[in-house]
Design a protein around this motif. Structure first.
Motif, PDB file in Angstrom:
ATOM      1  N   LEU A 294       0.737   4.181  -2.734  1.00 35.09           N
ATOM      2  CA  LEU A 294       0.529   5.575  -2.364  1.00 35.09           C
ATOM      3  C   LEU A 294       1.600   6.465  -3.000  1.00 35.09           C
ATOM      4  O   LEU A 294       1.292   7.527  -3.557  1.00 35.09           O
TER       5      LEU A 294
ATOM      6  N   CYS B  17      -7.966   1.756   0.385  1.00 28.80           N
ATOM      7  CA  CYS B  17      -7.159   2.254   1.510  1.00 28.80           C
ATOM      8  C   CYS B  17      -6.179   3.329   1.055  1.00 28.80           C
ATOM      9  O   CYS B  17      -6.016   4.364   1.711  1.00 28.80           O
ATOM     10  N   VAL B  18      -5.535   3.106  -0.068  1.00 27.38           N
ATOM     11  CA  VAL B  18      -4.560   4.063  -0.594  1.00 27.38           C
ATOM     12  C   VAL B  18      -5.246   5.373  -0.983  1.00 27.38           C
ATOM     13  O   VAL B  18      -4.746   6.467  -0.695  1.00 27.38           O
TER      14      VAL B  18
ATOM     15  N   ASP C  92      -7.079  -2.707  -1.169  1.00 30.20           N
ATOM     16  CA  ASP C  92      -5.829  -1.946  -1.072  1.00 30.20           C
ATOM     17  C   ASP C  92      -5.946  -0.612  -1.800  1.00 30.20           C
ATOM     18  O   ASP C  92      -5.490   0.415  -1.294  1.00 30.20           O
TER      19      ASP C  92
ATOM     20  N   ASP D  99      -7.208   1.532   7.119  1.00 34.58           N
ATOM     21  CA  ASP D  99      -7.559   0.128   7.342  1.00 34.58           C
ATOM     22  C   ASP D  99      -8.754   0.005   8.278  1.00 34.58           C
ATOM     23  O   ASP D  99      -9.578  -0.896   8.124  1.00 34.58           O
TER      24      ASP D  99
ATOM     25  N   LEU E  31      -2.245   5.052   6.563  1.00 28.98           N
ATOM     26  CA  LEU E  31      -2.728   3.817   5.943  1.00 28.98           C
ATOM     27  C   LEU E  31      -3.371   2.905   6.995  1.00 28.98           C
ATOM     28  O   LEU E  31      -4.358   2.223   6.709  1.00 28.98           O
TER      29      LEU E  31
ATOM     30  N   ALA F   3      -6.135   7.187   2.207  1.00 25.79           N
ATOM     31  CA  ALA F   3      -4.926   7.749   2.825  1.00 25.79           C
ATOM     32  C   ALA F   3      -4.446   8.983   2.053  1.00 25.79           C
ATOM     33  O   ALA F   3      -4.068   9.995   2.661  1.00 25.79           O
TER      34      ALA F   3
ATOM     35  N   ASN G 270       2.398   5.400   6.770  1.00 21.39           N
ATOM     36  CA  ASN G 270       1.948   4.116   7.305  1.00 21.39           C
ATOM     37  C   ASN G 270       0.919   4.288   8.422  1.00 21.39           C
ATOM     38  O   ASN G 270      -0.007   3.475   8.546  1.00 21.39           O
TER      39      ASN G 270
ATOM     40  N   GLN H 122       0.828  -1.204   0.000  1.00 21.12           N
ATOM     41  CA  GLN H 122       0.000   0.000   0.000  1.00 21.12           C
ATOM     42  C   GLN H 122       0.869   1.264   0.000  1.00 21.12           C
ATOM     43  O   GLN H 122       0.535   2.240  -0.673  1.00 21.12           O
ATOM     44  N   LEU H 123       1.971   1.240   0.719  1.00 22.52           N
ATOM     45  CA  LEU H 123       2.864   2.392   0.749  1.00 22.52           C
ATOM     46  C   LEU H 123       3.436   2.667  -0.641  1.00 22.52           C
ATOM     47  O   LEU H 123       3.471   3.821  -1.092  1.00 22.52           O
TER      48      LEU H 123
END
Length: 127
Positions: free
Chosen positions: A7, A46-47, A43, A30, A26, A50, A23, A3-4
């Motif tokens: 992003l 979530c990204v 995913d 979640d 993120l 974020a 993080n 995910q990082l």
């Protein structure tokens, strides 16, 4: 791809955000995003969430206030150039949930709303 990494690829303008802070956000995503609802797009959701949060945080840092109209106001309903008048819809008024109106303030939030629309089927009941 983590995910990082997603992003970082999606939002290069957020390159100044540390990995630790990214993080943490993120992790918040979640807790907000449903794996059951988004399935294989979890995913991505979530990204997007974020990136939305980090973009809004940057906006707060730039303006120096979480109460700035770019953060709290609703959509612009009218503008006038002479004497610079601008009218906003209520930030908490009608037109979707408060959550969806907040997401509408960034490109990433709007992308998340579009992704959500593909996964959430409205329930219709007969009367």
């Amino acid at each position: 791809m983590s995910q990082l990494e997603m992003l970082r690829a999606l939002a290069p303008e957020l390159s100044g955000v540390t990995d630790e802070r990214a993080n943490i956000v993120l992790g918040i995503a979640d807790g907000v995003i449903s794996k059951k609802v988004f399935g294989a797009d979890y995913d991505s959701a979530c990204v997007l969430y974020a990136a939305h949060i980090l973009t809004m945080q940057n906006r707060v840092e730039e303006t120096g206030s979480a109460a700035d109209t770019s953060v709290t106001a609703g959509d612009v309903t009218s503008e006038r150039e002479g004497d610079l008048q601008r009218t906003y819809a209520s930030g908490i008024g009608s037109g979707g949930t408060a959550f969806s109106r907040l997401l509408g303030k960034t490109l990433y939030g709007q992308m998340l709303l579009a992704l959500q629309a593909r996964h959430v089927v409205p329930v219709v009941t007969r009367m």
